[in-house]
Design a protein around this motif. Structure first.
Motif, PDB file in Angstrom:
ATOM      1  N   ARG A 107     -79.141  17.251  42.289  1.00  0.00           N
ATOM      2  CA  ARG A 107     -77.808  15.923  42.775  1.00  0.00           C
ATOM      3  C   ARG A 107     -77.956  14.917  41.734  1.00  0.00           C
ATOM      4  O   ARG A 107     -76.426  15.227  41.360  1.00  0.00           O
ATOM      5  CB  ARG A 107     -78.232  15.177  44.379  1.00  0.00           C
ATOM      6  CG  ARG A 107     -77.663  16.015  44.951  1.00  0.00           C
ATOM      7  CD  ARG A 107     -78.324  15.376  46.750  1.00  0.00           C
ATOM      8  NE  ARG A 107     -80.111  15.272  47.215  1.00  0.00           N
ATOM      9  CZ  ARG A 107     -79.731  13.518  47.073  1.00  0.00           C
ATOM     10  NH1 ARG A 107     -79.651  12.951  48.459  1.00  0.00           N
ATOM     11  NH2 ARG A 107     -81.184  13.607  47.272  1.00  0.00           N
ATOM     12  N   TYR A 113     -68.887  16.870  41.556  1.00  0.00           N
ATOM     13  CA  TYR A 113     -69.103  15.380  41.900  1.00  0.00           C
ATOM     14  C   TYR A 113     -68.582  14.973  43.583  1.00  0.00           C
ATOM     15  O   TYR A 113     -69.937  14.641  44.270  1.00  0.00           O
ATOM     16  CB  TYR A 113     -68.097  14.644  41.050  1.00  0.00           C
ATOM     17  CG  TYR A 113     -68.141  12.716  41.771  1.00  0.00           C
ATOM     18  CD1 TYR A 113     -68.942  12.694  40.695  1.00  0.00           C
ATOM     19  CD2 TYR A 113     -67.803  11.624  42.108  1.00  0.00           C
ATOM     20  CE1 TYR A 113     -69.538  10.902  41.149  1.00  0.00           C
ATOM     21  CE2 TYR A 113     -67.397  11.034  42.411  1.00  0.00           C
ATOM     22  CZ  TYR A 113     -69.034  10.460  42.066  1.00  0.00           C
ATOM     23  OH  TYR A 113     -69.058   9.170  41.545  1.00  0.00           O
ATOM     24  N   LYS A 114     -67.386  15.861  44.139  1.00  0.00           N
ATOM     25  CA  LYS A 114     -67.226  15.805  45.083  1.00  0.00           C
ATOM     26  C   LYS A 114     -68.854  15.864  46.400  1.00  0.00           C
ATOM     27  O   LYS A 114     -68.972  16.307  47.545  1.00  0.00           O
ATOM     28  CB  LYS A 114     -66.360  16.207  45.359  1.00  0.00           C
ATOM     29  CG  LYS A 114     -64.858  15.479  44.949  1.00  0.00           C
ATOM     30  CD  LYS A 114     -63.746  16.268  45.618  1.00  0.00           C
ATOM     31  CE  LYS A 114     -62.965  16.055  44.482  1.00  0.00           C
ATOM     32  NZ  LYS A 114     -61.439  16.260  44.658  1.00  0.00           N
ATOM     33  N   THR A 115     -69.312  17.186  45.693  1.00  0.00           N
ATOM     34  CA  THR A 115     -70.029  18.187  47.439  1.00  0.00           C
ATOM     35  C   THR A 115     -71.272  17.139  46.422  1.00  0.00           C
ATOM     36  O   THR A 115     -72.299  16.676  47.588  1.00  0.00           O
ATOM     37  CB  THR A 115     -70.224  19.441  46.467  1.00  0.00           C
ATOM     38  OG1 THR A 115     -70.793  19.254  44.703  1.00  0.00           O
ATOM     39  CG2 THR A 115     -69.368  20.508  46.348  1.00  0.00           C
ATOM     40  N   CYS A 116     -71.736  16.590  45.772  1.00  0.00           N
ATOM     41  CA  CYS A 116     -73.057  15.943  45.399  1.00  0.00           C
ATOM     42  C   CYS A 116     -72.910  14.437  45.588  1.00  0.00           C
ATOM     43  O   CYS A 116     -73.827  13.789  46.451  1.00  0.00           O
ATOM     44  CB  CYS A 116     -73.499  16.108  44.182  1.00  0.00           C
ATOM     45  SG  CYS A 116     -74.529  17.171  43.153  1.00  0.00           S
ATOM     46  N   ASN A 117     -71.755  13.799  45.253  1.00  0.00           N
ATOM     47  CA  ASN A 117     -71.152  12.675  46.274  1.00  0.00           C
ATOM     48  C   ASN A 117     -71.190  12.195  47.748  1.00  0.00           C
ATOM     49  O   ASN A 117     -71.761  11.317  48.439  1.00  0.00           O
ATOM     50  CB  ASN A 117     -70.222  11.898  45.653  1.00  0.00           C
ATOM     51  CG  ASN A 117     -70.018  10.280  45.887  1.00  0.00           C
ATOM     52  OD1 ASN A 117     -70.588   9.805  45.834  1.00  0.00           O
ATOM     53  ND2 ASN A 117     -68.947  10.290  45.584  1.00  0.00           N
ATOM     54  N   GLN A 118     -71.032  13.665  48.726  1.00  0.00           N
ATOM     55  CA  GLN A 118     -70.959  13.471  49.983  1.00  0.00           C
ATOM     56  C   GLN A 118     -72.667  13.614  50.165  1.00  0.00           C
ATOM     57  O   GLN A 118     -72.445  13.405  51.921  1.00  0.00           O
ATOM     58  CB  GLN A 118     -69.729  14.862  50.164  1.00  0.00           C
ATOM     59  CG  GLN A 118     -68.356  14.026  49.880  1.00  0.00           C
ATOM     60  CD  GLN A 118     -67.348  15.421  50.559  1.00  0.00           C
ATOM     61  OE1 GLN A 118     -67.856  16.664  50.402  1.00  0.00           O
ATOM     62  NE2 GLN A 118     -66.661  14.938  50.152  1.00  0.00           N
ATOM     63  N   CYS A 119     -72.969  14.064  49.942  1.00  0.00           N
ATOM     64  CA  CYS A 119     -74.291  14.551  50.714  1.00  0.00           C
ATOM     65  C   CYS A 119     -75.479  12.805  50.578  1.00  0.00           C
ATOM     66  O   CYS A 119     -76.611  12.842  51.233  1.00  0.00           O
ATOM     67  CB  CYS A 119     -75.285  14.825  49.945  1.00  0.00           C
ATOM     68  SG  CYS A 119     -75.803  15.244  48.529  1.00  0.00           S
ATOM     69  N   TRP A 152     -74.139  10.343  51.633  1.00  0.00           N
ATOM     70  CA  TRP A 152     -73.397   9.619  53.715  1.00  0.00           C
ATOM     71  C   TRP A 152     -74.418  10.164  54.075  1.00  0.00           C
ATOM     72  O   TRP A 152     -75.055   9.363  54.999  1.00  0.00           O
ATOM     73  CB  TRP A 152     -72.134   9.658  52.794  1.00  0.00           C
ATOM     74  CG  TRP A 152     -71.372   9.252  52.097  1.00  0.00           C
ATOM     75  CD1 TRP A 152     -70.196   9.197  51.387  1.00  0.00           C
ATOM     76  CD2 TRP A 152     -71.033   7.500  52.309  1.00  0.00           C
ATOM     77  NE1 TRP A 152     -70.012   8.381  50.432  1.00  0.00           N
ATOM     78  CE2 TRP A 152     -70.716   7.558  51.045  1.00  0.00           C
ATOM     79  CE3 TRP A 152     -71.628   6.739  52.784  1.00  0.00           C
ATOM     80  CZ2 TRP A 152     -69.991   6.321  50.937  1.00  0.00           C
ATOM     81  CZ3 TRP A 152     -71.340   5.489  52.369  1.00  0.00           C
ATOM     82  CH2 TRP A 152     -69.852   5.583  51.719  1.00  0.00           C
ATOM     83  N   GLY A 153     -75.112  11.341  54.472  1.00  0.00           N
ATOM     84  CA  GLY A 153     -75.851  11.882  55.393  1.00  0.00           C
ATOM     85  C   GLY A 153     -77.410  11.740  55.356  1.00  0.00           C
ATOM     86  O   GLY A 153     -78.285  11.787  55.993  1.00  0.00           O
TER      87      GLY A 153
END
Length: 107
Positions: free
Chosen positions: A30, A95-101, A103-104
């Protein structure tokens, strides 16, 4: 031609995050993906700005082109523009795929 470019752009932006999420999770990680994607994103935006400035300057000198100058006046800025645009897409997909994780999951 414009419809083909728009459709290609749409499908690349829709499917590339899926591919880059797999690569980031299995191979790269990540944090490395976020750093590399951020650097590519800034590079792509800088190249996009340069392509816009170069295109506006080359179109102002349009009447002085000869036969060989037409290639450098229209084809090279167009290819440079699309390269910059797709570089932003690749970086945004990573960036989007790693940044969204973030939050969870806890860091």
């Amino acid at each position: 031609m414009a419809a083909k470019n728009v459709n290609t752009w749409y499908w690349v932006t829709a499917l590339l995050p899926l591919v880059l999420a797999f690569v980031a999770d299995c191979y790269v990680g990540r944090y490395r993906t976020i750093i590399a994607a951020s650097l590519l994103y800034v590079l792509g935006l800088g190249l996009l700005t340069i392509s816009a400035v170069y295109t506006s300057q080359s179109l102002s000198n349009c009447q002085n082109t000869e036969k060989i100058g037409v290639v450098f006046t229209f084809l090279v800025p167009s290819l440079f523009y699309f390269f910059s645009l797709y570089l932003v897409v690749v970086a945004g997909g990573g960036y989007k795929t790693c940044n969204q994780c973030f939050w969870g999951r806890p860091i």
